[in-house]
Design a protein around this motif. Structure first.
Motif, PDB file in Angstrom:
ATOM      1  N   SER B 367      48.755  40.425  17.215  1.00 48.87           N
ATOM      2  CA  SER B 367      49.149  39.590  18.533  1.00 48.87           C
ATOM      3  C   SER B 367      48.169  40.439  19.873  1.00 48.87           C
ATOM      4  O   SER B 367      48.207  41.810  19.280  1.00 48.87           O
ATOM      5  N   SER B 368      47.326  39.314  20.658  1.00 47.72           N
ATOM      6  CA  SER B 368      46.883  40.490  21.660  1.00 47.72           C
ATOM      7  C   SER B 368      46.553  39.514  22.727  1.00 47.72           C
ATOM      8  O   SER B 368      46.802  37.966  22.720  1.00 47.72           O
ATOM      9  N   HIS B 369      46.707  39.701  24.252  1.00 46.91           N
ATOM     10  CA  HIS B 369      46.584  38.756  25.033  1.00 46.91           C
ATOM     11  C   HIS B 369      45.061  39.291  26.328  1.00 46.91           C
ATOM     12  O   HIS B 369      45.432  40.763  26.065  1.00 46.91           O
ATOM     13  N   VAL B 370      45.509  39.035  27.102  1.00 43.54           N
ATOM     14  CA  VAL B 370      44.161  38.997  27.972  1.00 43.54           C
ATOM     15  C   VAL B 370      44.631  38.513  29.609  1.00 43.54           C
ATOM     16  O   VAL B 370      44.891  37.343  29.037  1.00 43.54           O
ATOM     17  N   THR B 371      44.603  39.262  30.532  1.00 41.15           N
ATOM     18  CA  THR B 371      44.980  38.190  31.723  1.00 41.15           C
ATOM     19  C   THR B 371      43.991  38.349  32.777  1.00 41.15           C
ATOM     20  O   THR B 371      43.760  39.778  32.867  1.00 41.15           O
ATOM     21  N   MET B 372      43.677  37.809  33.170  1.00 38.38           N
ATOM     22  CA  MET B 372      42.560  37.940  33.768  1.00 38.38           C
ATOM     23  C   MET B 372      42.408  37.195  35.246  1.00 38.38           C
ATOM     24  O   MET B 372      42.950  36.134  35.515  1.00 38.38           O
ATOM     25  N   ALA B 373      42.253  38.060  36.423  1.00 38.60           N
ATOM     26  CA  ALA B 373      42.015  37.430  37.933  1.00 38.60           C
ATOM     27  C   ALA B 373      40.717  35.872  37.707  1.00 38.60           C
ATOM     28  O   ALA B 373      41.728  35.609  38.498  1.00 38.60           O
ATOM     29  N   GLY B 374      40.035  36.517  36.978  1.00 44.06           N
ATOM     30  CA  GLY B 374      38.537  35.638  37.099  1.00 44.06           C
ATOM     31  C   GLY B 374      39.372  35.039  36.200  1.00 44.06           C
ATOM     32  O   GLY B 374      38.295  33.589  36.319  1.00 44.06           O
ATOM     33  N   GLY B 375      40.333  34.286  35.788  1.00 41.77           N
ATOM     34  CA  GLY B 375      40.753  33.122  34.952  1.00 41.77           C
ATOM     35  C   GLY B 375      41.125  32.280  35.035  1.00 41.77           C
ATOM     36  O   GLY B 375      41.602  30.940  35.658  1.00 41.77           O
ATOM     37  N   SER B 376      41.346  32.877  36.570  1.00 39.58           N
ATOM     38  CA  SER B 376      41.862  31.560  37.922  1.00 39.58           C
ATOM     39  C   SER B 376      40.848  30.401  38.195  1.00 39.58           C
ATOM     40  O   SER B 376      39.959  30.403  37.928  1.00 39.58           O
ATOM     41  N   PHE B 377      41.434  29.592  38.271  1.00 39.01           N
ATOM     42  CA  PHE B 377      40.745  28.187  38.269  1.00 39.01           C
ATOM     43  C   PHE B 377      39.449  28.114  39.334  1.00 39.01           C
ATOM     44  O   PHE B 377      38.631  27.355  39.893  1.00 39.01           O
ATOM     45  N   THR B 378      40.346  28.789  40.813  1.00 42.46           N
ATOM     46  CA  THR B 378      39.081  29.258  42.296  1.00 42.46           C
ATOM     47  C   THR B 378      39.634  30.235  42.257  1.00 42.46           C
ATOM     48  O   THR B 378      40.520  30.707  42.791  1.00 42.46           O
ATOM     49  N   PRO B 379      39.107  31.086  41.789  1.00 42.21           N
ATOM     50  CA  PRO B 379      39.019  32.684  41.961  1.00 42.21           C
ATOM     51  C   PRO B 379      39.229  32.503  43.902  1.00 42.21           C
ATOM     52  O   PRO B 379      38.124  32.207  44.523  1.00 42.21           O
ATOM     53  N   GLU B 380      39.435  33.849  43.649  1.00 41.87           N
ATOM     54  CA  GLU B 380      38.868  34.643  45.086  1.00 41.87           C
ATOM     55  C   GLU B 380      37.855  35.314  45.192  1.00 41.87           C
ATOM     56  O   GLU B 380      37.750  34.817  46.987  1.00 41.87           O
ATOM     57  N   ASP B 381      37.216  35.847  44.811  1.00 40.61           N
ATOM     58  CA  ASP B 381      36.283  36.626  44.994  1.00 40.61           C
ATOM     59  C   ASP B 381      35.522  35.145  44.143  1.00 40.61           C
ATOM     60  O   ASP B 381      34.761  35.087  43.315  1.00 40.61           O
ATOM     61  N   LEU B 382      34.978  34.479  44.862  1.00 39.18           N
ATOM     62  CA  LEU B 382      33.626  32.917  44.535  1.00 39.18           C
ATOM     63  C   LEU B 382      32.381  33.292  44.173  1.00 39.18           C
ATOM     64  O   LEU B 382      32.234  32.987  45.655  1.00 39.18           O
ATOM     65  N   THR B 383      32.099  33.600  43.253  1.00 40.83           N
ATOM     66  CA  THR B 383      30.873  34.173  43.363  1.00 40.83           C
ATOM     67  C   THR B 383      29.565  33.334  43.834  1.00 40.83           C
ATOM     68  O   THR B 383      30.103  31.309  42.955  1.00 40.83           O
ATOM     69  N   ASP B 384      28.501  33.262  43.278  1.00 40.29           N
ATOM     70  CA  ASP B 384      27.232  31.894  42.860  1.00 40.29           C
ATOM     71  C   ASP B 384      27.524  31.918  40.875  1.00 40.29           C
ATOM     72  O   ASP B 384      27.631  30.321  40.531  1.00 40.29           O
ATOM     73  N   GLU B 385      27.827  32.932  40.791  1.00 47.70           N
ATOM     74  CA  GLU B 385      28.092  32.876  39.118  1.00 47.70           C
ATOM     75  C   GLU B 385      29.179  31.277  38.733  1.00 47.70           C
ATOM     76  O   GLU B 385      29.115  30.660  38.059  1.00 47.70           O
ATOM     77  N   ILE B 386      30.214  31.914  39.509  1.00 46.57           N
ATOM     78  CA  ILE B 386      31.365  30.991  39.307  1.00 46.57           C
ATOM     79  C   ILE B 386      30.991  29.641  39.579  1.00 46.57           C
ATOM     80  O   ILE B 386      32.052  28.739  38.539  1.00 46.57           O
ATOM     81  N   ILE B 387      30.478  29.687  40.858  1.00 42.95           N
ATOM     82  CA  ILE B 387      29.717  28.144  41.291  1.00 42.95           C
ATOM     83  C   ILE B 387      29.437  27.137  40.432  1.00 42.95           C
ATOM     84  O   ILE B 387      29.018  26.653  40.283  1.00 42.95           O
ATOM     85  N   ASP B 388      28.345  28.229  39.637  1.00 36.63           N
ATOM     86  CA  ASP B 388      26.982  27.288  38.766  1.00 36.63           C
ATOM     87  C   ASP B 388      27.770  27.293  37.688  1.00 36.63           C
ATOM     88  O   ASP B 388      27.278  26.541  36.957  1.00 36.63           O
ATOM     89  N   ALA B 389      29.065  28.322  37.210  1.00 37.73           N
ATOM     90  CA  ALA B 389      29.603  27.496  35.985  1.00 37.73           C
ATOM     91  C   ALA B 389      30.233  25.933  36.546  1.00 37.73           C
ATOM     92  O   ALA B 389      30.547  25.532  35.161  1.00 37.73           O
ATOM     93  N   VAL B 390      31.253  26.290  37.608  1.00 38.53           N
ATOM     94  CA  VAL B 390      31.933  24.782  37.612  1.00 38.53           C
ATOM     95  C   VAL B 390      30.635  23.177  37.560  1.00 38.53           C
ATOM     96  O   VAL B 390      30.839  22.773  37.086  1.00 38.53           O
ATOM     97  N   LEU B 391      29.027  23.729  38.235  1.00 44.19           N
ATOM     98  CA  LEU B 391      28.525  22.429  38.283  1.00 44.19           C
ATOM     99  C   LEU B 391      28.192  22.363  36.163  1.00 44.19           C
ATOM    100  O   LEU B 391      28.054  21.570  36.649  1.00 44.19           O
ATOM    101  N   SER B 392      28.205  23.353  36.304  1.00 48.07           N
ATOM    102  CA  SER B 392      27.674  23.267  35.309  1.00 48.07           C
ATOM    103  C   SER B 392      28.752  21.969  34.044  1.00 48.07           C
ATOM    104  O   SER B 392      28.491  22.389  32.991  1.00 48.07           O
ATOM    105  N   TRP B 393      29.859  22.587  34.694  1.00 51.68           N
ATOM    106  CA  TRP B 393      31.010  21.846  33.837  1.00 51.68           C
ATOM    107  C   TRP B 393      31.056  20.397  34.224  1.00 51.68           C
ATOM    108  O   TRP B 393      32.263  19.561  33.602  1.00 51.68           O
TER     109      TRP B 393
END
Lengths: 379, 631
Positions: B367-393
């Protein structure tokens, strides 16, 4: 219908809010006032605190000194106290300055020096005098974050210092009460509260004139970047609005950076968004409270976002116990009264959510609104 | 009848949502009796009252049986019933320092996979002042200073300066946890010899083995199976979990106390069994007063897993929900003898984990697992890349600032506007979060399609099942046939807090049908040529028979109710990959709330470049699964 303000209604208003139905209790509660909140003023390398833990501070009192142009300095060896001649820049500190100077060099200690002090011959006629904080020692040699431009940070409000550390920050317990906000930009600031007349819940740009210099202006549902620029130009100290967009915050941050880079600094300016980023009018109980406080000295704090009222005894708005406000969705910003629970309701896009029947404003028909989109007020 | 109530509350305290479930022992097994979720601001007792009232109205006798009382009062039950709890760990920030940019990137990646919010700097790019700012910042909770186990010259020459800088910061901020990874451990001596005004951080003791406490037995019944988990099982259990695993060799202990091991020890390669973060046996306030020596960013299999384990143990609570989900998934994989993958998305982060038996019928689990703060649907550090990713979906046209405002408001009010346009925005944000999780876990993406794919987390709670299934199909694109399920009652986290692996598995064995809400089955062939009919599929079941012309580029949902099974016979015109390569396949599929999904779109998905066309494409697929969207 809008809540009316009533002086000295503290106890009664609190008693009224206890009357709630079980379903009503599931509506997220919003606290209008917080008592003696703890706030932080962040400092960075090169900045020093001018106060110490336990000390009482009053508005306008210098509490910190920032080094605007802090840069990395190789100080050299410090086998003797950092300020050998006993002179120290900046205002006097509350602790005995002699003792402070006699302490051995350590990370964070205030350091004053320059090329002349480090045994270097300066070609310039006026040697550059640097001051800042020590960073670390390596192989007996110290480094510092220091510069020659400093500015004082004044306490925006009264309170008691809980913790004060050079380079890190100051934690302060505010005396008095504060209105919590959702978002803030700019710097902590202080001024008299000005509640101009709002047109449809909004403030006109022309309302901001030089006559409001030194004020913290209540600006309605939203402030634009142009309005913020105009307010700064008019020496207004701050703006309080229902919402503050990300674009405006970016502009404000850029403006702050330009101010810091300039030689002539302007008074601190802060902006508060009470509800968040999307446009919403200020909630009527809060607007009533602000109107009742017009003319009094208030402060904007950034971390956390607060509008601080130095006094404890404030005229609380009279709130019906079933008063609610729509926080999100198509009815965002509207207020009304709880009628009954609507159970699990099917909303747009086939989403099922717990809901309630609300009479919004003067509507004749109740509106079904998801519980999560509502907020109720507690004092 | 025993006087001991045969029921307990399973509580998941998320950052945005509090989820509660009533689990009772009736009819010879543990059952999920009722569950509910509410914003985390809601009073817990009100939530529990609501659950008990619903059970009482539906089946009063059942409530009397599981509570072991006649005419039970809900107030008494809320107070008396045992509680099994898990909680989301609030996000914390770590400053990553390294001698070179290359090393910094590696360390940042590992720290992000351990669930930290990461800021970083390297001495070859940034000056010491900039690095000091990172370390002294108010919201920095820990510092990771790392280097290769045998650092090259470009790193080595900066290490003394970095060591002195971090040691100075640690003296200023005793609450700061310091991790020296790999060759940076040589700077450990910098943390001694502080002056009289300095406080030296205490050396941490990480994951010391403690004797495992045997499971309590019921005094009256004399059987373990009748005993509900202890009320505080969550806290106790997870604390005992690590020692138990360490005792069986499951957990490598890569972090060593400074006293005990002045020189860094290379981390042992992880065993095939999964390794979970070994919680530090200290209250959170003490936990920070620590200097840890850890392996470098390349140790472990996959690379960095050993350091990830140390950082995860430093960050997460002992009863962390995400780690609980990973533990439950491992238990389920062993129980069902299937490969299981779970993707969880919440407001403070996300999790992707996978567990599968080492071989058919094998007792060992990989087994393996990864927990990521960046896996939030609205991360605390809302960067332009994240906004672009949401726009693309997104199927809605937003300008960037408006979307930024909406995402930030979604963070402050995660339950707000869950219908209409808000539901679409939430779905786009969730998909972007899953995309980040998938990108961060190439080792999991490289594996075959899992037998069961679980969607978990509050973001899916109000989304229709067929849309959740479509989102999974959009994002986890590997050829094969798999079952889709949802952790609707959010039980995986609390059940993962049960300490004893056997007890957890026993509980899951009873509850597996209740925990995993079936969304349907997904058939996802690869290598289909575009432009003409790819073949036919016949679904033969007890109650439903369908005959479908397989058109490339589309996705279909065939009605197949939960609990139903059917045989899907597929005949393709050209050879395709569906696990194996071939033209004819016959697979057993099971139904769900969404039915059977046949996905003939490209792997990976091919989308138009233009934003409006991309939105139209998403919308056409979405509309097929979400007919209520226009309501």
């Amino acid at each position: 219908m809008s809540p009316r303000k009533r002086a000295g209604a503290t106890t009664e208003a609190r008693a009224e809010t206890r009357f709630v139905q079980p379903e009503f209790a599931r509506i997220p509660a919003r606290r209008i006032l917080v008592v003696s909140p703890t706030v932080q003023i962040r400092l960075g390398p090169g900045d020093r605190a001018l106060v110490s833990a336990g000390q009482k501070v009053n508005p306008g009192m210098p509490i910190a000194e920032r080094t605007c142009d802090a840069e990395f300095i190789d100080v050299g060896r410090l086998n003797r106290p950092a300020n050998g001649n006993g002179r120290e820049n900046g205002p006097s500190r509350p602790i005995d300055p002699q003792q402070e100077r006699r302490r051995s060099p350590r990370p964070g200690k205030w350091w004053v020096g320059g090329d002349d002090r480090r045994g270097k011959t300066a070609r310039r006629e006026t040697p550059r005098r640097l001051a800042g904080t020590l960073l670390y020692e390596m192989d007996g040699r110290w480094t510092a974050a220091a510069g020659d431009r400093h500015e004082k940070v004044e306490a925006p409000t009264s309170g008691v210092v809980v913790e004060a550390e050079n380079c890190i920050g100051i934690t302060m317990k505010v005396s008095g009460v504060a209105i919590p906000a959702a978002v803030a930009g700019g710097q902590p600031t202080r001024g008299y509260l000005d509640v101009p007349r709002l047109v449809d819940g909004e403030l006109r740009d022309t309302t901001l004139d030089v006559g409001r210099s030194g004020a913290i202006v209540v600006a309605g549902g939203r402030v634009s970047a142009e309005m913020l620029t105009r307010a700064r130009a008019m020496s207004i100290r701050g703006m309080v609005a229902g919402s503050l967009g990300q674009a405006e915050l970016r502009d404000l941050a850029a403006s702050e950076a330009r101010q810091r880079a300039g030689l002539h600094t302007t008074p601190p300016f802060g902006a508060l968004g009470l509800d968040g980023h999307q446009r919403r009018p200020i909630a009527s109980p809060i607007l009533a409270l602000l109107a009742a406080l017009a003319g009094r000295e208030v402060a904007i704090l950034i971390d956390p976002p607060l509008l601080v009222l130095d006094v404890v005894d404030v005229p609380l708005p009279e709130l019906p116990p079933d008063w609610v406000r729509v926080r999100n969705g198509v009815h965002a910003g509207r207020e009304g009264r709880w009628l009954s629970s609507a159970g699990l309701h099917r909303f747009r896009a086939g989403i099922h959510l717990e809901a309630a029947n609300i009479r919004l404003g003067d509507d004749l028909q109740p509106t079904v609104i998801a519980l999560a989109d509502l907020e109720r007020f507690i004092l | 009848m025993s006087r001991q109530p045969r029921a307990f509350f399973a509580l998941d305290f998320g950052s945005a949502t509090t989820s509660a479930a009533l689990v009772g022992h009736a009819g010879g097994r543990w059952r999920l009796l009722a569950h509910s979720a509410a914003p985390s601001t809601t009073d817990l007792d009100a939530l529990l009252f609501g659950i008990l009232d619903r059970v009482e109205h539906a089946d009063r006798e059942l409530l009397e049986f599981v509570s072991a009382r006649e005419r039970p009062k809900t107030a008494a039950l809320v107070a008396d019933l045992a509680r099994l709890e898990s909680r989301s760990t609030p996000p914390r920030r770590i400053a990553v320092l390294a001698g070179s940019k290359r090393q910094r990137r590696r360390l940042e990646e590992v720290a992000a996979r351990a669930g930290w919010l990461v800021v970083g700097g390297s001495a070859d790019v940034s000056d010491p002042l900039e690095l000091s700012r990172l370390v002294l910042a108010w919201d920095t909770h820990a510092v990771l200073l790392g280097a290769d186990s045998s650092p090259a010259g470009d790193e080595k020459r900066h290490l003394p300066m970095l060591g002195a800088l971090v040691a100075a910061a640690a003296r200023r901020r005793p609450e700061l946890a310091v991790v020296l990874a790999g060759g940076a451990a040589i700077q450990e001596s910098d943390f001694h010899g502080a002056g009289e005004h300095d406080r030296i951080p205490e050396v941490a003791k990480v994951a010391e083995p403690v004797a495992e406490t045997p499971a309590d037995t019921d005094a009256e019944t004399g059987g373990e199976t009748e005993e509900p988990p202890a009320a505080d099982g969550g806290a106790e259990s997870a604390a005992e979990d690590a020692p138990a695993e360490a005792a069986t060799g499951d957990v490598a202990a890569p972090a060593a106390p400074v006293d005990a091991a002045p020189a860094p020890e290379p981390a042992p390669a992880p065993a095939p069994e999964p390794e979970f973060a070994a919680p530090i046996e200290a209250p959170p306030t003490d936990r920070h007063d620590s200097v840890l020596l850890a392996p470098d960013a390349e140790s472990g299999q996959p690379a960095g897993s050993a350091l990830q384990q140390v950082l995860e143990g430093l960050r997460a609570r002992s009863d962390d929900t995400r780690l609980g989900i990973a533990r439950s998934v491992r238990s389920l994989a062993l129980l069902l003898d299937k490969s299981i993958e779970a993707i969880e998305v919440g407001i403070d982060g996300g999790l992707r984990c996978r567990a599968e038996p080492f071989g058919p019928g094998h007792r060992n689990i990989v087994s393996s697992h990864v927990t990521m703060a960046g896996g939030s649907f609205t991360p605390e550090d809302l960067t332009d890349e994240i906004i672009d990713a949401v726009l693309s979906w997104s199927t809605i046209a937003f300008d960037r600032y408006r979307l930024s405002d909406r995402l930030r408001d979604l963070r402050s009010s995660p339950w707000g506007e869950a219908d209409g346009e808000g539901a679409l925005l939430r779905l786009a944000a969730a998909k972007a979060a899953v995309e980040r999780l998938v990108a961060a876990t190439p080792e999991i993406s490289a594996r075959e399609m899992p037998d069961i794919l679980i969607a978990a987390g509050g973001v899916w709670s109000s989304t229709p099942p067929s849309v959740v299934a479509l989102a999974m199909a959009d994002l986890v694109r590997r050829p094969g046939v798999g079952r889709l399920a949802s952790d609707q009652a959010r039980l995986l986290g609390p059940l993962g807090a049960i300490a004893d692996e056997d007890e957890r598995r026993k509980m899951l064995k009873d509850l597996v049908g209740d925990v995993l809400l079936p969304l349907g089955s997904l058939v996802l062939p690869a290598g289909i040529r575009q432009g003409r009919s790819a073949g036919r599929m016949r679904v033969t079941g007890d109650t439903a028979n369908s005959d479908i012309d397989l058109q490339p580029g589309g996705i279909w949902a065939v009605e197949l109710q939960p609990g139903q099974t059917a045989t899907a016979d597929m005949e393709f015109k050209d050879a395709v990959r569906l696990g194996a390569r071939g033209r004819r396949f016959s697979v057993e599929v099971s139904g769900g709330l969404g039915g059977l999904f046949v996905d003939l779109r490209d792997i990976p998905l091919r989308l138009p470049d233009r934003a409006d066309q991309k939105r139209a494409t998403w919308e056409s697929w979405q509309r097929a699964m979400w007919s209520e969207i226009d309501e």
